[in-house]
Design an enzyme around this catalytic site. Structure first.
Site, short mmCIF file in Angstrom:
data_model
loop_
_atom_site.label_atom_id
_atom_site.label_comp_id
_atom_site.label_asym_id
_atom_site.label_seq_id
_atom_site.Cartn_x
_atom_site.Cartn_y
_atom_site.Cartn_z
N GLY A 56 -5.93 10.47 5.41
CA GLY A 56 -6.50 9.15 5.63
C GLY A 56 -7.27 9.07 6.93
O GLY A 56 -8.41 9.49 7.02
N ALA A 105 -9.12 0.59 3.00
CA ALA A 105 -9.96 -0.59 2.91
C ALA A 105 -10.98 -0.60 4.04
O ALA A 105 -10.64 -0.38 5.21
CB ALA A 105 -9.10 -1.86 2.98
N HIS A 143 3.64 7.79 0.90
CA HIS A 143 3.43 7.75 2.35
C HIS A 143 4.80 7.77 3.01
O HIS A 143 5.66 6.95 2.67
CB HIS A 143 2.66 6.49 2.73
CG HIS A 143 2.25 6.43 4.16
ND1 HIS A 143 0.94 6.24 4.56
CD2 HIS A 143 2.96 6.54 5.32
CE1 HIS A 143 0.88 6.23 5.88
NE2 HIS A 143 2.10 6.40 6.36
N PRO A 176 -7.20 6.24 -0.10
CA PRO A 176 -7.96 4.98 -0.16
C PRO A 176 -7.71 4.16 1.10
O PRO A 176 -6.56 3.91 1.46
CB PRO A 176 -7.37 4.29 -1.40
CG PRO A 176 -6.00 4.87 -1.57
CD PRO A 176 -6.08 6.27 -1.06
N LYS A 192 0.67 4.74 -5.73
CA LYS A 192 0.78 5.04 -4.30
C LYS A 192 1.79 4.05 -3.71
O LYS A 192 1.64 2.84 -3.87
CB LYS A 192 -0.57 4.92 -3.60
CG LYS A 192 -0.55 5.45 -2.16
CD LYS A 192 -1.96 5.51 -1.58
CE LYS A 192 -1.99 6.31 -0.27
NZ LYS A 192 -1.23 5.66 0.82
N CYS A 232 0.28 -0.55 0.66
CA CYS A 232 -0.40 -1.21 1.77
C CYS A 232 0.60 -2.07 2.56
O CYS A 232 1.29 -2.92 1.99
CB CYS A 232 -1.54 -2.09 1.27
SG CYS A 232 -2.44 -2.93 2.60
N ASN A 260 1.62 12.05 1.90
CA ASN A 260 0.67 11.29 2.71
C ASN A 260 1.36 10.83 4.00
O ASN A 260 2.54 10.50 3.98
CB ASN A 260 0.17 10.09 1.90
CG ASN A 260 -0.79 9.18 2.64
OD1 ASN A 260 -0.71 7.97 2.54
ND2 ASN A 260 -1.73 9.75 3.37
N GLN A 284 -8.36 1.98 -7.30
CA GLN A 284 -7.05 1.46 -6.94
C GLN A 284 -7.03 -0.05 -7.13
O GLN A 284 -7.96 -0.74 -6.71
CB GLN A 284 -6.70 1.79 -5.49
CG GLN A 284 -5.27 1.39 -5.14
CD GLN A 284 -4.89 1.71 -3.71
OE1 GLN A 284 -5.25 0.98 -2.79
NE2 GLN A 284 -4.17 2.80 -3.51
#
Length: 340
Positions: free
Chosen positions: A224, A18, A169, A16, A139, A100, A200, A70
């Site tokens: 990504g 943004a 990640h 995902p 995530k 994020c 990730n 998400q």
């Protein structure tokens, strides 16, 4: 592999992002081999649910299943309500964002900033899992900085709360997107839990995907930034993982047809004014590293109608046939050559 009752056709997923992984782009990635895709993050604040931006982010009309949304926030009750709201509107999987690193998000104690408060993390996980009858995934990052890595603790908490899958990640919040992702923490998390783990971070090639899966023993990889302008990367990696062989670069004819599909879908999704402008970044990613790509991007950014933009893109890819029937990445514009 499965997420709850949902069988996924392969283990190469879309991350995902943004402003990138909107419905038209997710759909294209799925058509080109992605086994799974998650929406852009949607705010848990109910005051924003009726906004045009949030409405687009949770729009899954006609999208290939499973449909995953998400959600982001810092209040357990609001996140639980947000999860229910999205399930009522067709979400089949809910993903919680604790990864994020963007300053605007972290200043609100959302995203990866949550990793500093393990008590709150546990409350959020339990609230969201208890609110819906669909799989809930998480995530997250390895920690909030390199001196405070707590991914193992978070992973165990997540498994105990009923989380169905983890995506990790290999960076801390403080790392942002800089430096190189590390995979030792992902390997440790995979060894510590019994639920699926997705790796990730910096997975940009088929060989890197194979290395990361072997090194971490993760169940899947999530791609990504490497998919921006290159949505066929998913079929390339999937094919390599299954056969050990590389697919050839896509043909100019195929990518030209993809653009004729992607851009009209993008315009329809955003409308003429916003669609024209938000398409520019996608087009820029598609043409980068192609002969004449940078000059074309600068000219394309000055066009003021969707029709002109679409025609210009079509003509650009038609011109790529001068260099061969397949896309020639890295070929300088003043060095044309014929290629198979």
């Amino acid at each position: 592999m499965n997420i709850g009752p949902h069988f996924l056709r392969n283990n190469v997923f879309v991350a995902p992002m943004a402003g990138v992984t909107d419905r038209p782009f997710r759909q294209l990635c799925k058509q080109l081999g992605a086994g799974y895709a998650v929406s852009e993050m949607a705010a848990s604040d109910p005051r924003l649910w009726a906004s045009e931006k949030t409405a687009r982010r949770i729009n899954h009309d006609g999208e290939m299943e499973p449909k995953a949304v998400q959600i982001a926030g810092a209040d357990p009750a609001m996140l639980a309500d947000c999860a229910r709201f999205n399930v009522e509107r067709g979400a089949q999987i809910i993903d919680i964002n604790m990864g994020c690193p963007v300053k605007k998000v972290c200043q609100s104690w959302c995203g990866s900033a949550l990793l500093q408060n393990e008590t709150l993390v546990a409350q959020i996980l339990e609230a969201v899992v208890g609110a819906v009858d669909v799989p809930v995934t998480l995530k997250f990052r390895t920690g909030w900085d390199r001196q405070h890595k707590n991914a193992l603790t978070i992973a165990r908490m997540a498994e105990a709360s009923g989380i169905a899958m983890l995506t990790l990640h290999g960076r801390t919040r403080a790392d942002g997107y800089g430096g190189e992702a590390e995979y030792d923490t992902i390997a440790a998390v995979k060894a510590a839990v019994g639920i699926p783990v997705v790796a990730n971070g910096d997975i940009t090639t088929s060989e890197k995907a194979r290395f990361v899966l072997d090194y971490t023993r993760a169940d899947a990889v999530m791609i990504g930034r490497a998919a921006q302008g290159r949505p066929w990367i998913f079929r390339e990696i999937d094919h390599f993982l299954r056969t050990g062989e590389h697919l050839p670069a896509p043909t100019v004819k195929e990518v030209r047809a993809l653009m004729q599909e992607h851009l009209p879908a993008h315009y329809a999704f955003y409308g003429e004014y916003m669609g024209l402008r938000t398409a520019r970044k996608h087009i820029g990613w598609y043409v980068r590293d192609l002969p004449g790509g940078e000059d074309f991007r600068q000219r394309m950014n000055r066009l003021e109608s969707c029709e002109e933009q679409l025609q210009a893109v079509d003509a650009f890819f038609e011109s790529q046939l001068l260099h061969g029937k397949r896309l020639q990445y890295g070929l300088h514009a003043d060095q044309p050559r014929l290629a198979a």
